[in-house]
Write an enzyme that holds these catalytic residues in place. Structure first.
Site, PDB file in Angstrom:
ATOM      1  N   ILE A  86       0.865  -1.170   0.000  1.00  0.00           N
ATOM      2  CA  ILE A  86       0.000   0.000   0.000  1.00  0.00           C
ATOM      3  C   ILE A  86       0.904   1.223   0.000  1.00  0.00           C
ATOM      4  O   ILE A  86       1.933   1.245   0.672  1.00  0.00           O
ATOM      5  CB  ILE A  86      -0.930   0.010   1.242  1.00  0.00           C
ATOM      6  CG1 ILE A  86      -1.903  -1.167   1.191  1.00  0.00           C
ATOM      7  CG2 ILE A  86      -1.717   1.312   1.317  1.00  0.00           C
ATOM      8  CD1 ILE A  86      -2.839  -1.224   2.380  1.00  0.00           C
ATOM      9  N   ASP A  87       0.527   2.225  -0.766  1.00  0.00           N
ATOM     10  CA  ASP A  87       1.320   3.457  -0.831  1.00  0.00           C
ATOM     11  C   ASP A  87       1.540   4.055   0.555  1.00  0.00           C
ATOM     12  O   ASP A  87       0.725   3.874   1.460  1.00  0.00           O
ATOM     13  CB  ASP A  87       0.609   4.506  -1.697  1.00  0.00           C
ATOM     14  CG  ASP A  87       0.560   4.121  -3.169  1.00  0.00           C
ATOM     15  OD1 ASP A  87       1.342   3.248  -3.572  1.00  0.00           O
ATOM     16  OD2 ASP A  87      -0.271   4.696  -3.895  1.00  0.00           O
TER      17      ASP A  87
END
Length: 262
Positions: A86-87
């Site tokens: 996930i960013d």
């Protein structure tokens, strides 16, 4: 001037580097094979040029080391591995495999789209219709680290598909549940901006100056729910059909935040 640094940032000489990571893992679910961690926004999953110690994977390694489940000094010790990413500025569920068999199964499940991933997001405006499926074409601009979105196919573009449902709206802002069918770079952020409903707090695909003044330091996007939908029998079949979720998403605890109604 006195400067206080917490003890957790000091590891004994010769100790594994991950022991210098913060001792903070938000566990959504855990068993002998996997761990589901709720990654806070602002934390990277793996080291990058700006941070090499306090990452999600290092926090997990420290957590499992202190539980006695992971010891890199042991011969042939399996290192816990992240199965999805996930960013930095997006929060939510990240899957960690505790052993090689779990890693193999989960990697195959992700490739075969046997995981159902749901996000919550706050957007500006309200999509029409209030429930639907977005189909666009995606090209990643490597130089800008940004997705380019098109309505029609073109050379080099990959299809991206996102399902959404409006949970609440006040006309100016809307709270959505989004399900990813594909997993392209910045998919939700780019598609929502493309249809005229950019995410609150997103400075890459929209202007976020006013949003930051209202407390949105990150884009309002959270991977809050995950369901396993395996199609074959294997060592993780006991998880099939089970849904796991983050209980408290900071921007959706009571629906649309009051700060966005002012």
């Amino acid at each position: 001037m006195d400067l206080y640094i917490g003890d957790e940032f000091f590891a004994e000489e010769g100790a594994p580097a991950f022991l210098s990571a913060r001792p903070d893992v938000r566990v959504v679910y855990e068993d002998g094979n996997i761990l589901l961690a709720d990654k806070p926004q602002g934390l990277i999953v793996h080291e990058d040029e700006g941070e090499s110690v306090d990452t999600l994977i290092n926090r997990v390694k420290r957590y499992l080391y202190e539980k006695g489940e992971y010891d890199p000094a042991r011969e042939r010790s399996f290192a816990p591995a992240l199965c999805n990413r996930i960013d930095r500025n997006t929060g939510g569920i990240v899957i960690i495999a505790k052993n090689a068999e779990a890693l193999r199964i989960l990697n195959a499940a992700i490739k075969n789209r046997e995981l159902d991933k749901y996000y919550l997001c706050l957007v500006k405006g309200c999509p029409s219709p209030r429930e639907g499926t977005l189909v666009h074409y995606h090209i990643k601009d490597e130089a800008e680290n940004k997705a380019r979105v098109f309505d029609t196919p073109r050379p080099g573009a990959r299809t991206m598909v996102t399902r959404y449902r409006v949970l609440q709206t006040n006309g100016r802002f809307s709270l959505l549940e989004v399900e990813l069918e594909t997993g392209r770079t910045h998919q939700i952020r780019a598609q929502m901006a493309h249809i005229g409903c950019p995410l609150v707090g997103d400075g890459k695909y929209a202007v976020n100056t006013a949003d930051r003044k209202k407390g949105f330091s990150y884009q309002a996007l959270y991977s809050y729910k995950l369901r396993f939908s395996f199609r074959e029998e294997h060592a993780l079949s006991y998880l099939n059909g089970r849904m796991f979720r983050v209980k408290d998403v900071w921007f959706a605890k009571d629906g649309i935040p009051a700060s966005l109604s002012e």
